[in-house]
Design an enzyme around this catalytic site. Structure first.
Site, short mmCIF file in Angstrom:
data_model
loop_
_atom_site.label_atom_id
_atom_site.label_comp_id
_atom_site.label_asym_id
_atom_site.label_seq_id
_atom_site.Cartn_x
_atom_site.Cartn_y
_atom_site.Cartn_z
N LYS A 106 0.86 -1.19 0.00
CA LYS A 106 0.00 0.00 0.00
C LYS A 106 0.88 1.23 0.00
O LYS A 106 2.02 1.17 0.47
CB LYS A 106 -0.87 0.02 1.26
N GLY A 218 -21.51 5.89 3.45
CA GLY A 218 -20.49 6.33 2.51
C GLY A 218 -21.06 6.40 1.10
O GLY A 218 -21.80 5.51 0.68
N GLY A 220 -18.96 7.27 -1.73
CA GLY A 220 -17.83 7.38 -2.65
C GLY A 220 -17.98 6.31 -3.72
O GLY A 220 -19.08 5.79 -3.95
N ASN A 221 -16.87 5.94 -4.36
CA ASN A 221 -16.91 4.95 -5.44
C ASN A 221 -17.63 3.67 -5.00
O ASN A 221 -18.58 3.22 -5.64
CB ASN A 221 -15.47 4.67 -5.90
N ALA A 222 -17.22 3.10 -3.85
CA ALA A 222 -17.78 1.82 -3.42
C ALA A 222 -19.26 1.95 -3.03
O ALA A 222 -20.11 1.21 -3.51
CB ALA A 222 -16.96 1.26 -2.27
N GLY A 223 -19.57 2.91 -2.17
CA GLY A 223 -20.94 3.06 -1.65
C GLY A 223 -21.94 3.39 -2.74
O GLY A 223 -23.05 2.86 -2.78
N1 GLU Z 1 -7.42 -0.10 -3.29
C1 GLU Z 1 -8.12 -1.32 -3.52
C2 GLU Z 1 -8.10 -2.20 -2.27
O1 GLU Z 1 -7.93 -1.73 -1.17
C3 GLU Z 1 -7.62 -2.04 -4.77
C4 GLU Z 1 -6.18 -2.44 -4.73
C5 GLU Z 1 -5.66 -2.96 -6.05
O2 GLU Z 1 -6.42 -3.07 -6.99
O3 GLU Z 1 -4.47 -3.26 -6.10
O4 GLU Z 1 -8.34 -3.37 -2.33
#
Ligand code: GLU
Length: 421
Positions: A106, A218, A220-223
């Site tokens: 990350k 939320g 955002g993209n996910a919600g």
């Molecule tokens: N940011 C997303 C996660 O937390 C996707 C990570 C990725 O695709 O490498 O799973």
């Protein structure tokens, strides 16, 4: 004792309890308690006014025994190394549980994107990749979008990397726009994967999703996509929704298109003109069948876990439920599906994007979603089978612990085979 809210300490606590139950080898446990490598750097960025501002960035490669590092980059004003370390650990468990050939990583930069223009954001994104150089790459560590980063930022980063290595290398980063090597279906993939897990969870407890009541924290993209997909594909009714400013509740169901309009016009979901205005705390305690935390960490804790009324908690955010809350929910018979299963759709389709880039051959959206469904449903079944297996030996474990056991065991076996212990 007060509840631990440091995300990295939480990630370690979760690993420790799984390690004990599964009798994990001591050296493997030690190796898995800390990241393999941390890169911490300064990024000088030319701002629009001609000044240079210096930003602090990180990239944590948590473990790469099963393959190159994989995980997003966050641009956040409150970013901290401990949060990035925790998220890198969770990526390790996420890719392992999905059984895709990656480790966990990350990245993050302390910055406030809301006060930066496109020119500054581009300079920062390119600077981030220049600082890392060959510490990222398709067979080293593969970044992706996360909080406040997006496909455009991935395109700039990929372009910068091309200059460093001197050739095209689209597989060095995922979540790119379609025009520059992105995959069909990647943008909605986190929410889509979550919906497949919801389908399986509901089936397991005999909950009919049609007309069931869903609450989403939320937008955002996910919600946002979770709202759209849940109502369109399963016929569920979203009765509560929030963003960082607060939420709304309407027992008759919230209209998706009107909500999107209201959010566009006023900048907040409370701009929706029907229903009752509520706080984020009240939202989680609403009378609903399913709640979907899709925002940030530590939303369900020991302080509110006993007031959650839902039958299913679907963790679409990373880290929304603390270990204490997980135990309380399990005790109370609430089915709490863990983040690194529920939101793994994003990284699974990132894997497809990487594979398509490596092969130079592209799939349709339909193919992408079919393959995503197969992988995430397999993960779901492995988690429940592990729970059953432990229960038959007199140990009752939560879905989170079951998921940890599957994921940690795979990483430990890869480390053993490589001769790391
Ligand atoms: N940011 C997303 C996660 O937390 C996707 C990570 C990725 O695709 O490498 O799973």
């Amino acid at each position: 004792m007060t509840e631990e809210l440091n995300p990295f300490k939480i990630a370690q606590q979760e690993l420790d309890s799984a390690a004990e139950i599964m009798n994990l080898d001591k050296t493997a446990h030690t190796l898995l308690r800390e990241p393999k490598r941390i890169i911490n750097f300064n990024i000088p960025v030319k701002m629009r006014d001609g000044e240079t501002k210096v930003f602090n960035g990180f990239r944590v490669l948590y473990n790469d025994a099963r393959g190159p590092g994989k995980g997003g980059i966050r641009f956040h004003p409150l970013e901290s190394l401990d949060t990035v370390k925790a998220l890198a650990a969770w990526m390790t468990w996420k890719t392992s549980l999905a059984n895709i050939p990656f480790g966990g990583a990350k990245g993050g930069v302390i910055c406030d994107t809301k006060n930066m223009n496109a020119y500054e954001l581009e300079n920062l994104s390119r600077g981030y990749i220049r600082a890392l150089g060959r510490a990222v790459g398709p067979k080293v560590d593969v970044p992706a979008p996360d909080v406040y980063t997006n496909p455009q930022i991935m395109a700039w980063m990929m372009d910068e990397y091309t200059k460093i290595v001197g050739h095209e290398e689209p597989a060095m980063i995922t979540g790119k726009p379609l025009e520059v090597g992105g995959s069909e279906g990647r943008f909605n993939s986190t929410a889509m994967g979550g919906m497949y897990v919801l389908r399986e969870s509901a089936r397991m407890i005999n909950l009919n999703l049609k007309d069931s009541k869903v609450v989403i924290q939320g937008f955002g993209n996910a919600g946002m996509f979770a709202f759209d997909i849940a109502t369109r594909l399963s016929g569920a009714k979203v009765v509560g929704i929030s963003d960082s400013e607060g939420g709304i509740y309407d027992p008759n169901g919230i209209d998706y298109n009107k909500l999107v309009d209201a959010k566009k016009k006023t900048g907040k979901v409370q701009g929706y003109d029907k229903g009752e205005k509520i706080t984020n705390e009240q939202l989680l305690e609403l009378d609903a069948d399913v709640i979907i935390p899709s925002a940030i960490e530590n939303q369900i804790t020991s302080a509110n876990a006993d007031r959650i009324k839902a039958k299913i908690v679907l963790e679409l955010a990373n880290g929304p439920v603390t270990p204490e809350a997980d135990a309380i929910l399990f005790e109370r018979g609430v089915l709490d599906m863990p983040d690194f299963l529920v939101n793994s759709g994003g990284v699974i389709v990132s894997y497809f994007e990487w594979a398509q880039n490596m092969a130079g051959y592209y799939w349709t959206e339909d193919e992408v979603y079919k393959k995503l469904d197969a992988i995430i449903t397999r993960s779901f079944n492995e988690v429940t089978a592990t729970q059953k297996d432990y229960a038959s030996r007199g140990k009752k474990i939560s879905p989170r612990t079951g998921a940890y056991i599957v994921a940690v065991d795979r990483v430990a076996r890869a480390m053993k085979l490589r001769g790391w212990y």
